[in-house]
Design an enzyme around this catalytic site. Sequence first.
Site, PDB file in Angstrom:
ATOM      1  N   HIS A   1      14.680  -2.353   3.020  1.00 39.02           N
ATOM      2  CA  HIS A   1      15.154  -1.317   2.085  1.00 39.02           C
ATOM      3  C   HIS A   1      14.062  -0.347   1.603  1.00 39.02           C
ATOM      4  O   HIS A   1      13.672  -0.318   0.456  1.00 39.02           O
ATOM      5  CB  HIS A   1      16.022  -1.832   0.941  1.00 39.02           C
ATOM      6  CG  HIS A   1      15.648  -3.143   0.307  1.00 39.02           C
ATOM      7  ND1 HIS A   1      14.456  -3.364  -0.286  1.00 39.02           N
ATOM      8  CD2 HIS A   1      16.354  -4.280   0.150  1.00 39.02           C
ATOM      9  CE1 HIS A   1      14.435  -4.583  -0.793  1.00 39.02           C
ATOM     10  NE2 HIS A   1      15.573  -5.158  -0.534  1.00 39.02           N
TER      11      HIS A   1
ATOM     12  N   HIS B   1      17.949 -17.979  -3.791  1.00 42.63           N
ATOM     13  CA  HIS B   1      18.088 -16.534  -4.029  1.00 42.63           C
ATOM     14  C   HIS B   1      19.295 -16.010  -3.265  1.00 42.63           C
ATOM     15  O   HIS B   1      19.479 -16.323  -2.092  1.00 42.63           O
ATOM     16  CB  HIS B   1      16.798 -15.850  -3.543  1.00 42.63           C
ATOM     17  CG  HIS B   1      16.702 -14.391  -3.780  1.00 42.63           C
ATOM     18  ND1 HIS B   1      17.462 -13.712  -4.704  1.00 42.63           N
ATOM     19  CD2 HIS B   1      15.917 -13.447  -3.189  1.00 42.63           C
ATOM     20  CE1 HIS B   1      17.134 -12.427  -4.680  1.00 42.63           C
ATOM     21  NE2 HIS B   1      16.219 -12.240  -3.763  1.00 42.63           N
TER      22      HIS B   1
ATOM     23  N   GLU C   1      19.931 -12.863  -2.376  1.00 40.67           N
ATOM     24  CA  GLU C   1      19.776 -11.713  -1.471  1.00 40.67           C
ATOM     25  C   GLU C   1      19.984 -12.157  -0.020  1.00 40.67           C
ATOM     26  O   GLU C   1      19.570 -13.251   0.383  1.00 40.67           O
ATOM     27  CB  GLU C   1      18.405 -11.036  -1.661  1.00 40.67           C
ATOM     28  CG  GLU C   1      18.401  -9.657  -1.001  1.00 40.67           C
ATOM     29  CD  GLU C   1      17.228  -8.767  -1.400  1.00 40.67           C
ATOM     30  OE1 GLU C   1      16.263  -9.239  -2.034  1.00 40.67           O
ATOM     31  OE2 GLU C   1      17.293  -7.565  -1.052  1.00 40.67           O
TER      32      GLU C   1
ATOM     33  N   ASP D   1      18.869 -11.659   2.876  1.00 39.81           N
ATOM     34  CA  ASP D   1      17.848 -12.107   3.837  1.00 39.81           C
ATOM     35  C   ASP D   1      17.655 -13.628   3.754  1.00 39.81           C
ATOM     36  O   ASP D   1      17.129 -14.233   4.682  1.00 39.81           O
ATOM     37  CB  ASP D   1      16.514 -11.365   3.664  1.00 39.81           C
ATOM     38  CG  ASP D   1      16.027 -11.269   2.241  1.00 39.81           C
ATOM     39  OD1 ASP D   1      16.825 -11.403   1.305  1.00 39.81           O
ATOM     40  OD2 ASP D   1      14.816 -11.046   2.041  1.00 39.81           O
TER      41      ASP D   1
ATOM     42  N   HIS E   1      12.995 -12.013  -7.240  1.00 34.56           N
ATOM     43  CA  HIS E   1      13.013 -10.586  -7.367  1.00 34.56           C
ATOM     44  C   HIS E   1      14.349 -10.029  -7.856  1.00 34.56           C
ATOM     45  O   HIS E   1      14.485  -8.828  -8.119  1.00 34.56           O
ATOM     46  CB  HIS E   1      12.576 -10.053  -5.995  1.00 34.56           C
ATOM     47  CG  HIS E   1      13.278  -8.969  -5.334  1.00 34.56           C
ATOM     48  ND1 HIS E   1      14.072  -9.067  -4.230  1.00 34.56           N
ATOM     49  CD2 HIS E   1      13.258  -7.659  -5.654  1.00 34.56           C
ATOM     50  CE1 HIS E   1      14.510  -7.902  -3.851  1.00 34.56           C
ATOM     51  NE2 HIS E   1      14.041  -7.035  -4.691  1.00 34.56           N
TER      52      HIS E   1
ATOM     53  N   ASP F   1      11.006 -15.576  -2.797  1.00 35.85           N
ATOM     54  CA  ASP F   1      10.320 -14.283  -2.654  1.00 35.85           C
ATOM     55  C   ASP F   1       8.895 -14.295  -3.227  1.00 35.85           C
ATOM     56  O   ASP F   1       8.011 -13.581  -2.729  1.00 35.85           O
ATOM     57  CB  ASP F   1      11.120 -13.173  -3.360  1.00 35.85           C
ATOM     58  CG  ASP F   1      12.252 -12.619  -2.497  1.00 35.85           C
ATOM     59  OD1 ASP F   1      12.244 -12.835  -1.271  1.00 35.85           O
ATOM     60  OD2 ASP F   1      13.148 -11.959  -3.061  1.00 35.85           O
TER      61      ASP F   1
ATOM     62  N   TYR G   1       3.605  -6.477  -0.488  1.00 33.65           N
ATOM     63  CA  TYR G   1       4.878  -7.080  -0.885  1.00 33.65           C
ATOM     64  C   TYR G   1       5.039  -7.000  -2.410  1.00 33.65           C
ATOM     65  O   TYR G   1       6.070  -6.584  -2.923  1.00 33.65           O
ATOM     66  CB  TYR G   1       4.909  -8.539  -0.412  1.00 33.65           C
ATOM     67  CG  TYR G   1       6.234  -9.205  -0.612  1.00 33.65           C
ATOM     68  CD1 TYR G   1       7.209  -9.149   0.369  1.00 33.65           C
ATOM     69  CD2 TYR G   1       6.525  -9.881  -1.790  1.00 33.65           C
ATOM     70  CE1 TYR G   1       8.442  -9.756   0.183  1.00 33.65           C
ATOM     71  CE2 TYR G   1       7.745 -10.481  -1.988  1.00 33.65           C
ATOM     72  CZ  TYR G   1       8.698 -10.416  -0.996  1.00 33.65           C
ATOM     73  OH  TYR G   1       9.924 -11.011  -1.193  1.00 33.65           O
TER      74      TYR G   1
ATOM     75  N   HIS H   1       9.135 -15.801   2.812  1.00 30.78           N
ATOM     76  CA  HIS H   1       8.636 -14.771   3.741  1.00 30.78           C
ATOM     77  C   HIS H   1       7.155 -15.033   4.030  1.00 30.78           C
ATOM     78  O   HIS H   1       6.366 -15.241   3.101  1.00 30.78           O
ATOM     79  CB  HIS H   1       8.718 -13.372   3.123  1.00 30.78           C
ATOM     80  CG  HIS H   1      10.106 -12.904   2.818  1.00 30.78           C
ATOM     81  ND1 HIS H   1      11.063 -12.693   3.776  1.00 30.78           N
ATOM     82  CD2 HIS H   1      10.690 -12.565   1.639  1.00 30.78           C
ATOM     83  CE1 HIS H   1      12.167 -12.255   3.218  1.00 30.78           C
ATOM     84  NE2 HIS H   1      11.981 -12.184   1.911  1.00 30.78           N
TER      85      HIS H   1
HETATM   86 FE1  FEO Z   1      14.879 -10.637  -2.697  1.00 30.82          FE
HETATM   87 FE2  FEO Z   1      13.552 -11.807   0.292  1.00 30.82          FE
HETATM   88  O1  FEO Z   1      14.858 -11.210  -0.910  1.00 30.82           O
END
Ligand code: FEO
Length: 394
Positions: A25, A79, A81, A83, A145, A164, A192, A223
Amino acid sequence: MLTAKEIAKDIWWVGAIDWNERLFHGYTTEKGITYNAYLIMDEKVTLIDTAKAPFADELMARISQVVDPAKIDVVISNHVEMDHSGSLPVVAKACPNAEFYASPKGCEGLRAHYGDIADFKPLKTGDTLSIGQRTLTFVETPMVHWPDNMVTYDVTDKILFSNDAFGQHFASSKHFDVENDMCEIMKQARKYYANIVQPYGMQAKKALDVVKTLELSMICPAHGVIWTEHIGDILAAYEEFTSGKVVDKAAIIYDSMWKSTEKMAKAICEAFVEENVTAQYINLNDTHESDILLYTLDAKYLCVGSPTLNMQMMPNVSKFLTYYRGLSPRNANRVGIAFGSYGWAPKGPKDVAQVLADCGFQMPVDTLTHQWIPTQAYLDSIQETVREAIAKSE
Ligand code: FEO
């Protein structure tokens, strides 16, 4: 296909590597992305996080290398989100006997995303879950996040599954920090933070303060690489990032039509250097805004220049400032300087000044504007203006 990897006794990396993803994004991911998921083989087989939806098959294949997915008893989603949660519908089908957990806000978010694929049970800060030999405990980390984020701590192995937090967008077949180029890893961790976590620095600091109280053998983010020998380095880096501290650094960021604003940018850059302030000269046509954020994270001075185009700032400058405004630190002691040339109305640079003021910058000097082509005498006068800006902001 890359195989599942045992990262500690009975704890497996089963995530996915998105080698060619170059955008998250609006943030350039030149080193790719990983979606780390972890499988704990205890009396209750436990899966922590999943992967982006297109990687569901890979995730399931890696889990199957270790255990029949139908034998998974517990699925923890740190989380919402996508991903990290995108493969949950596939996991829910493949694991009919599993119990699904998330933070209270995570439960709401997962239902909103995926409907009733599972009966999501809430976990609050301090809750514990025994999965056999191991006990897991949970800390909600809102806004690191999204509002739903939490981290999972394996009390027995001293492993933090941080989602995250402490992540980096860095694709590698080597899972541990020590197996990779640490300069690149720390750069990606900084990028990041600057592009994902920065607006929530205060919340990140609170989460960091909790993490610092834990005994840690590993930090396993969702990640990038797993922190082992460099846990101290990433915690120290987050200490610095979340402090909001600035150093004597100036970023001079601009776009130009006929190089008049560029001449002003150069003069401002040279003026800072003359005053012994480290300066970086950045043409928005050459550098992506997410890389600029890497530099501006701790820069005291942000100087942004645009000429006037059709009674507004140049589109590139507007794009940068829109991105920056969303990420700008809330507790900053930072100084802004707006500048630009114009033909008949200094609207571009004045609009820039307004955005910098809206972001909370101190604006110690008037916006630098010049009609048509700046003369050498005008460019020479910029030294005095920069000196004044530095003096007024100390
Ligand atoms: Fe807030 Fe890696 O997603």
